[in-house]
Motif scaffolding. Sequence first.
Motif, PDB file in Angstrom:
ATOM      1  N   GLU A   1       0.871  -1.167   0.000  1.00  0.00           N
ATOM      2  CA  GLU A   1       0.000   0.000   0.000  1.00  0.00           C
ATOM      3  C   GLU A   1       0.910   1.220   0.000  1.00  0.00           C
ATOM      4  O   GLU A   1       1.703   1.397   0.921  1.00  0.00           O
TER       5      GLU A   1
ATOM      6  N   TRP B   1       0.899   4.548   0.500  1.00  0.00           N
ATOM      7  CA  TRP B   1       1.064   5.485   1.616  1.00  0.00           C
ATOM      8  C   TRP B   1       1.477   4.772   2.897  1.00  0.00           C
ATOM      9  O   TRP B   1       2.357   5.250   3.616  1.00  0.00           O
ATOM     10  N   ALA B   2       0.882   3.642   3.169  1.00  0.00           N
ATOM     11  CA  ALA B   2       1.227   2.909   4.400  1.00  0.00           C
ATOM     12  C   ALA B   2       2.671   2.405   4.367  1.00  0.00           C
ATOM     13  O   ALA B   2       3.330   2.322   5.400  1.00  0.00           O
ATOM     14  N   ASP B   3       3.161   2.099   3.170  1.00  0.00           N
ATOM     15  CA  ASP B   3       4.506   1.541   3.017  1.00  0.00           C
ATOM     16  C   ASP B   3       5.505   2.551   2.469  1.00  0.00           C
ATOM     17  O   ASP B   3       6.596   2.179   2.047  1.00  0.00           O
TER      18      ASP B   3
END
Length: 160
Positions: free
Chosen positions: A132, A134-136
């Motif tokens: 993902e 943004w999450a990563d």
Amino acid sequence: YARSCFETIRYPVGTFFDDEYVTYRILFGQTAVPVVPAGLYAYYWNPGGLTKKKWSPRRMEVWQAYEEQIEYFTRRGDEEMRAFRFREYLENIYAQLLEVRSAPEGLKQYERQIRARLRRIVWRAWRLGYIEFWADYEMLSQCSPLAAKLGRFWMEHRDK
């Protein structure tokens, strides 16, 4: 474990993280796994154990176990477990990259090798939909700073 669990499965000799090579095969190889709702497991925390010591190249040995786990769950068609192991694999490589950066100078030579592994696994995971953006983002920026910055620029400006 029941003795019968080890009729065809053995712990590999001479490897660290030997449980990573065996436990999942035993658990997923059973037709039923009884659960006892009581705290009967006694875990020995070894303050001098491998995971408590400063970073060592031997820690990279666990990557082969992750590869075997991913292949195992792929063959079984278990997408949920495959995705779970991919995430653990990515997080392990990323943690090792951060750790080797603070390691003594003689071990910093491994940073390039770890970064290359991270890049390969990130791209595999990306194609499978396990990343993902943004999450990563932090991990992606460590793996490929320019690609992460370009991706960020595109994502921030695509809707404008």
